[in-house]
Design a protein around this motif. Structure first.
Motif, PDB file in Angstrom:
ATOM      1  N   ARG A  34     -23.069  54.021   3.096  1.00 36.70           N
ATOM      2  CA  ARG A  34     -23.795  55.259   3.400  1.00 36.70           C
ATOM      3  C   ARG A  34     -25.068  55.363   2.561  1.00 36.70           C
ATOM      4  NH1 ARG A  34     -21.339  59.144   6.386  1.00 36.70           N
ATOM      5  NH2 ARG A  34     -19.314  58.544   7.238  1.00 36.70           N
ATOM      6  N   PHE A  35     -25.032  54.832   1.359  1.00 29.79           N
ATOM      7  CA  PHE A  35     -26.243  54.771   0.544  1.00 29.79           C
ATOM      8  C   PHE A  35     -27.341  54.013   1.282  1.00 29.79           C
ATOM      9  CE2 PHE A  35     -28.686  51.873  -2.173  1.00 29.79           C
ATOM     10  CZ  PHE A  35     -29.438  52.783  -2.910  1.00 29.79           C
ATOM     11  N   TRP A  36     -26.982  52.888   1.900  1.00 28.44           N
ATOM     12  CA  TRP A  36     -27.988  52.104   2.615  1.00 28.44           C
ATOM     13  C   TRP A  36     -28.454  52.817   3.871  1.00 28.44           C
ATOM     14  CZ3 TRP A  36     -30.678  49.040   0.012  1.00 28.44           C
ATOM     15  CH2 TRP A  36     -30.128  48.292  -1.031  1.00 28.44           C
ATOM     16  N   ASP A  37     -27.598  53.632   4.482  1.00 31.30           N
ATOM     17  CA  ASP A  37     -28.045  54.450   5.610  1.00 31.30           C
ATOM     18  C   ASP A  37     -29.156  55.402   5.170  1.00 31.30           C
ATOM     19  OD1 ASP A  37     -26.220  53.270   7.328  1.00 31.30           O
ATOM     20  OD2 ASP A  37     -24.724  54.862   7.100  1.00 31.30           O
ATOM     21  N   VAL A  38     -28.981  56.003   3.999  1.00 31.61           N
ATOM     22  CA  VAL A  38     -29.998  56.907   3.455  1.00 31.61           C
ATOM     23  C   VAL A  38     -31.296  56.154   3.200  1.00 31.61           C
ATOM     24  CG1 VAL A  38     -30.616  58.361   1.479  1.00 31.61           C
ATOM     25  CG2 VAL A  38     -28.318  58.492   2.445  1.00 31.61           C
ATOM     26  N   VAL A  39     -31.184  54.972   2.583  1.00 31.27           N
ATOM     27  CA  VAL A  39     -32.377  54.177   2.273  1.00 31.27           C
ATOM     28  C   VAL A  39     -33.096  53.749   3.548  1.00 31.27           C
ATOM     29  CG1 VAL A  39     -33.176  51.984   1.283  1.00 31.27           C
ATOM     30  CG2 VAL A  39     -31.522  53.390   0.040  1.00 31.27           C
ATOM     31  N   GLU A  43     -27.163  41.799  -1.307  1.00 31.55           N
ATOM     32  CA  GLU A  43     -27.661  41.555   0.047  1.00 31.55           C
ATOM     33  C   GLU A  43     -29.181  41.446   0.001  1.00 31.55           C
ATOM     34  OE1 GLU A  43     -25.145  43.961   3.049  1.00 31.55           O
ATOM     35  OE2 GLU A  43     -25.171  45.115   1.188  1.00 31.55           O
ATOM     36  N   GLN A  44     -29.667  40.248  -0.252  1.00 31.96           N
ATOM     37  CA  GLN A  44     -31.086  40.056  -0.469  1.00 31.96           C
ATOM     38  C   GLN A  44     -31.919  40.384   0.760  1.00 31.96           C
ATOM     39  OE1 GLN A  44     -32.144  36.332  -2.259  1.00 31.96           O
ATOM     40  NE2 GLN A  44     -30.490  36.389  -3.757  1.00 31.96           N
TER      41      GLN A  44
END
Length: 219
Positions: free
Chosen positions: A166-171, A190-191
């Motif tokens: 969910r953090f990456w959804d925000v980003v 995850e480069q």
């Protein structure tokens, strides 16, 4: 009429030749960084490499010995150690920060509580929260005013897997809306998520990989 190429938007954040020492210990020795709208950058370094020092200089909470930082737009800063009051609830933190940013509503805070799944802790004192939930609040407060540039210091430590996703959804939402995000970390899982991955070594920033688009083209 023929049109020329689309002009490149100016950077949202620029750091040039940043130097910082603590007495005789030289931490930053000419660090440079440029971050454009919609760009996600990771600066990776070992413990003690000066990552947090760099982020504090970029955020303006620490004065560099020399060099220049230019910021276009508003800034959000999420330090590694949450600066929270153990006796105040999540709701009270949201209201105090909203007042500081002169926000008319808590709509963005409510949205982030829902996205990060900790709405049930709204009336809980921070001192009773787990480390992961405190980090969710730390992130929420840095995003409350929807900044143009977001600086994150080891932002996902303490997150469970669902919160990490969910953090990456925000980003991703921030990038889609043209915001710039800088993540300081000692480890990247995850480069290919990043537009720029750079190493902070010997006080300088050195790009490590090609852009995300180039990475995908090479697959």
């Amino acid at each position: 009429m023929p049109t020329g190429p689309t002009p490149t938007p100016p950077p949202l954040l620029e750091a040039r030749d940043i130097h910082k020492s603590y007495r005789s210990h030289r931490v930053l020795t000419g660090a440079d960084l440029t971050v454009s709208p919609g760009e996600l950058v990771a600066v990776v370094g070992e413990n003690g490499a000066g990552k947090s020092t760099l982020l504090k200089v970029l955020a303006g909470t620490l004065t560099a010995d020399s060099g220049e930082v230019r910021l276009a737009g508003t800034l959000g800063y999420c330090p590694q150690d949450p600066v929270l009051n153990a006796g105040l609830t999540v709701e009270q933190h949201l209201r105090y920060f909203a007042a500081a940013y002169r926000l008319p509503t808590l709509d963005r805070g409510d949205e982030l509580l829902d996205i990060l799944r900790y709405e049930s802790y709204r009336d809980t004192a921070v001192g009773e929260l787990s480390g992961g939930t405190r980090q969710k609040l730390n992130l929420t407060l840095s995003l409350l005013h929807d900044p143009d540039v977001l600086l994150l210091d080891e932002p996902y430590q303490g997150f469970d897997w669902e919160t990490y996703l969910r953090f990456w959804d925000v980003v991703d939402d921030l990038r889609d809306r043209g915001k710039a995000v800088v993540i300081i970390t000692h480890l990247v899982f995850e480069q290919d998520r990043f537009d720029l991955l750079a190493d902070l070594t010997d006080g300088r920033i050195t790009p490590r990989t090609a852009s995300k688009e180039d990475h995908r083209a090479a697959l």
